[in-house]
Design a protein around this motif. Structure first.
Motif, PDB file in Angstrom:
ATOM      1  N   GLY A 164       0.803  -1.218   0.000  1.00  7.49           N
ATOM      2  CA  GLY A 164       0.000   0.000   0.000  1.00  7.49           C
ATOM      3  C   GLY A 164       0.837   1.268   0.000  1.00  7.49           C
ATOM      4  N   TYR A 165       2.114   1.154  -0.395  1.00  7.77           N
ATOM      5  CA  TYR A 165       3.034   2.289  -0.358  1.00  7.77           C
ATOM      6  C   TYR A 165       3.151   3.032  -1.685  1.00  7.77           C
ATOM      7  N   ALA A 166       2.736   2.411  -2.773  1.00  8.34           N
ATOM      8  CA  ALA A 166       2.860   3.056  -4.088  1.00  8.34           C
ATOM      9  C   ALA A 166       1.840   2.472  -5.046  1.00  8.34           C
ATOM     10  N   VAL A 167       1.573   3.236  -6.093  1.00  5.81           N
ATOM     11  CA  VAL A 167       0.700   2.764  -7.171  1.00  5.81           C
ATOM     12  C   VAL A 167       1.325   3.170  -8.501  1.00  5.81           C
ATOM     13  N   ARG A 168       1.060   2.356  -9.490  1.00  5.89           N
ATOM     14  CA  ARG A 168       1.468   2.702 -10.845  1.00  5.89           C
ATOM     15  C   ARG A 168       0.330   3.492 -11.470  1.00  5.89           C
ATOM     16  N   ARG A 169       0.673   4.582 -12.132  1.00 10.89           N
ATOM     17  CA  ARG A 169      -0.360   5.331 -12.849  1.00 10.89           C
ATOM     18  C   ARG A 169       0.216   5.775 -14.184  1.00 10.89           C
ATOM     19  N   PRO A 170      -0.646   5.976 -15.171  1.00  6.89           N
ATOM     20  CA  PRO A 170      -0.147   6.398 -16.488  1.00  6.89           C
ATOM     21  C   PRO A 170       0.521   7.767 -16.405  1.00  6.89           C
ATOM     22  N   SER A 171       1.568   7.924 -17.189  1.00  4.73           N
ATOM     23  CA  SER A 171       2.231   9.221 -17.286  1.00  4.73           C
ATOM     24  C   SER A 171       1.336  10.179 -18.055  1.00  4.73           C
ATOM     25  N   GLU A 172       1.340  11.436 -17.665  1.00  2.00           N
ATOM     26  CA  GLU A 172       0.552  12.442 -18.374  1.00  2.00           C
ATOM     27  C   GLU A 172       1.227  12.864 -19.673  1.00  2.00           C
ATOM     28  N   THR A 173       2.531  12.605 -19.797  1.00  2.00           N
ATOM     29  CA  THR A 173       3.274  13.043 -20.985  1.00  2.00           C
ATOM     30  C   THR A 173       3.614  11.911 -21.942  1.00  2.00           C
ATOM     31  N   ASP A 174       3.588  10.654 -21.466  1.00  2.00           N
ATOM     32  CA  ASP A 174       3.921   9.509 -22.314  1.00  2.00           C
ATOM     33  C   ASP A 174       3.000   8.358 -21.927  1.00  2.00           C
ATOM     34  N   ARG A 175       1.995   8.116 -22.743  1.00  2.00           N
ATOM     35  CA  ARG A 175       0.991   7.119 -22.356  1.00  2.00           C
ATOM     36  C   ARG A 175       1.528   5.696 -22.287  1.00  2.00           C
ATOM     37  N   ARG A 176       2.729   5.467 -22.827  1.00  2.00           N
ATOM     38  CA  ARG A 176       3.348   4.136 -22.725  1.00  2.00           C
ATOM     39  C   ARG A 176       4.040   3.944 -21.380  1.00  2.00           C
ATOM     40  N   ALA A 177       4.350   5.040 -20.708  1.00  2.00           N
ATOM     41  CA  ALA A 177       5.117   4.983 -19.458  1.00  2.00           C
ATOM     42  C   ALA A 177       4.198   4.979 -18.244  1.00  2.00           C
ATOM     43  N   ARG A 178       4.718   4.423 -17.167  1.00  2.00           N
ATOM     44  CA  ARG A 178       4.013   4.404 -15.887  1.00  2.00           C
ATOM     45  C   ARG A 178       4.804   5.211 -14.868  1.00  2.00           C
ATOM     46  N   ILE A 179       4.087   6.062 -14.152  1.00  2.00           N
ATOM     47  CA  ILE A 179       4.668   6.814 -13.039  1.00  2.00           C
ATOM     48  C   ILE A 179       4.442   5.993 -11.776  1.00  2.00           C
ATOM     49  N   ILE A 180       5.432   5.980 -10.912  1.00  2.00           N
ATOM     50  CA  ILE A 180       5.268   5.329  -9.622  1.00  2.00           C
ATOM     51  C   ILE A 180       4.919   6.426  -8.624  1.00  2.00           C
ATOM     52  N   ALA A 181       3.679   6.427  -8.178  1.00  2.00           N
ATOM     53  CA  ALA A 181       3.187   7.442  -7.247  1.00  2.00           C
ATOM     54  C   ALA A 181       3.177   6.860  -5.838  1.00  2.00           C
ATOM     55  N   VAL A 182       3.721   7.604  -4.917  1.00  2.00           N
ATOM     56  CA  VAL A 182       3.790   7.169  -3.526  1.00  2.00           C
ATOM     57  C   VAL A 182       2.500   7.562  -2.815  1.00  2.00           C
ATOM     58  N   THR A 183       1.934   6.623  -2.078  1.00  4.03           N
ATOM     59  CA  THR A 183       0.714   6.875  -1.307  1.00  4.03           C
ATOM     60  C   THR A 183       1.088   7.591   0.004  1.00  4.03           C
ATOM     61  N   PRO A 184       0.105   8.134   0.710  1.00 10.74           N
ATOM     62  CA  PRO A 184       0.409   8.726   2.018  1.00 10.74           C
ATOM     63  C   PRO A 184       1.093   7.723   2.967  1.00 10.74           C
ATOM     64  N   ALA A 185       0.637   6.470   2.951  1.00 10.61           N
ATOM     65  CA  ALA A 185       1.280   5.451   3.797  1.00 10.61           C
ATOM     66  C   ALA A 185       2.722   5.226   3.359  1.00 10.61           C
ATOM     67  N   GLY A 186       2.971   5.281   2.050  1.00  8.94           N
ATOM     68  CA  GLY A 186       4.322   5.130   1.534  1.00  8.94           C
ATOM     69  C   GLY A 186       5.213   6.287   1.938  1.00  8.94           C
ATOM     70  N   ALA A 187       4.668   7.497   1.939  1.00  6.97           N
ATOM     71  CA  ALA A 187       5.442   8.669   2.356  1.00  6.97           C
ATOM     72  C   ALA A 187       5.824   8.551   3.836  1.00  6.97           C
ATOM     73  N   GLU A 188       4.896   8.062   4.647  1.00  8.89           N
ATOM     74  CA  GLU A 188       5.198   7.848   6.066  1.00  8.89           C
ATOM     75  C   GLU A 188       6.269   6.778   6.232  1.00  8.89           C
ATOM     76  N   ALA A 189       6.138   5.684   5.483  1.00 15.13           N
ATOM     77  CA  ALA A 189       7.125   4.609   5.560  1.00 15.13           C
ATOM     78  C   ALA A 189       8.501   5.111   5.122  1.00 15.13           C
ATOM     79  N   ALA A 190       8.546   5.907   4.056  1.00 11.85           N
ATOM     80  CA  ALA A 190       9.815   6.455   3.574  1.00 11.85           C
ATOM     81  C   ALA A 190      10.457   7.360   4.617  1.00 11.85           C
ATOM     82  N   ALA A 191       9.646   8.143   5.330  1.00  8.49           N
ATOM     83  CA  ALA A 191      10.180   9.031   6.370  1.00  8.49           C
ATOM     84  C   ALA A 191      10.793   8.214   7.515  1.00  8.49           C
ATOM     85  N   VAL A 192      10.093   7.169   7.938  1.00  9.67           N
ATOM     86  CA  VAL A 192      10.617   6.292   8.985  1.00  9.67           C
ATOM     87  C   VAL A 192      11.889   5.602   8.486  1.00  9.67           C
ATOM     88  N   GLY A 193      11.840   5.099   7.259  1.00 12.34           N
ATOM     89  CA  GLY A 193      13.003   4.435   6.673  1.00 12.34           C
ATOM     90  C   GLY A 193      14.199   5.360   6.557  1.00 12.34           C
TER      91      GLY A 193
END
Length: 159
Positions: free
Chosen positions: A78-107
Motif C-alpha cells: 500500500g506504499y505506491a501505485v502505478r499510474r499512467p504518465s501524463e506526458t507519455d501514455r506508454r510509461a508508468r509513473i510510480i506514485a507514492v501513497t500517504p502510507a508510503g510517504a510515512e514509511a519512507a520518512a521512517v526508513g
C-alpha cells in the motif's frame, strides 16, 4: 613461485566488503519496519518528483525485473501505485501513497542513523570522507566499464 607484491591496498576488496556489510545492516534495520533497501530507495526517489519506473530503476541501480518486483512489493504494502504518465501514455509513473510517504520518512531516519553510526568510526571529519568518496563516484568510478567477463553486482542471499 612468489606471490606478487601488492603496491596498493586492495581497494576493490575493501569497497566490496564495506558495501556488502552496510547493505546487510541497512536491510536488517529496514526489515524491522517492513521495508527493503530497494523499497526505501525507490520510495525516496519517487517522492522527489514524478518519475517513471525506468527512471527510478536507473536511480536505484536496479535491473528491469528487480524494479518490477520492487514496485509489486510497494503496491502490495500500500506504499505506491502505478499510474499512467501524463506526458507519455506508454510509461508508468510510480506514485507514492500517504502510507508510503510515512514509511519512507521512517526508513530515512533509519538509513540516516546507520550512516551516522558507520561514519562515526572514522578518525577525521565524516564530511571529508563522504566528499572524497563522492569525488570518486562522480569521477573515475562514475560508470561501469564494458567487460568481456561480464562483472555482476553482488546479490544478497534469498531467505
Amino acid at each position: 613461485m612468489a606471490t606478487p607484491k601488492r603496491t596498493v591496498l586492495d581497494l576493490t576488496g575493501l569497497f566490496t566488503h564495506a558495501g556488502h556489510v552496510l547493505n546487510t545492516r541497512l536491510a536488517a534495520e529496514l526489515a524491522e519496519v517492513g521495508l527493503s533497501v530497494r523499497m526505501q530507495c525507490v520510495l525516496v526517489h519517487a517522492l522527489e518528483r514524478d518519475r517513471t519506473q525506468i527512471e527510478l530503476a536507473e536511480l536505484a541501480h536496479l535491473d528491469k525485473t528487480t524494479m518490477v518486483t520492487t514496485v509489486d512489493e510497494l503496491e502490495r504494502a500500500g506504499y505506491a501505485v502505478r499510474r499512467p504518465s501524463e506526458t507519455d501514455r506508454r510509461a508508468r509513473i510510480i506514485a507514492v501513497t500517504p502510507a508510503g510517504a510515512e514509511a519512507a520518512a521512517v526508513g530515512q531516519k533509519i538509513v540516516d542513523r546507520v550512516h551516522r553510526e558507520v561514519l562515526s568510526a572514522l578518525p577525521g571529519p565524516p564530511d571529508d570522507f563522504v566528499a572524497a568518496l563522492a569525488t570518486l563516484v562522480d569521477g573515475p568510478l562514475a560508470a561501469p566499464v564494458p567487460s568481456a567477463q561480464g562483472v555482476r553486482r553482488a546479490r544478497a542471499p534469498r531467505k
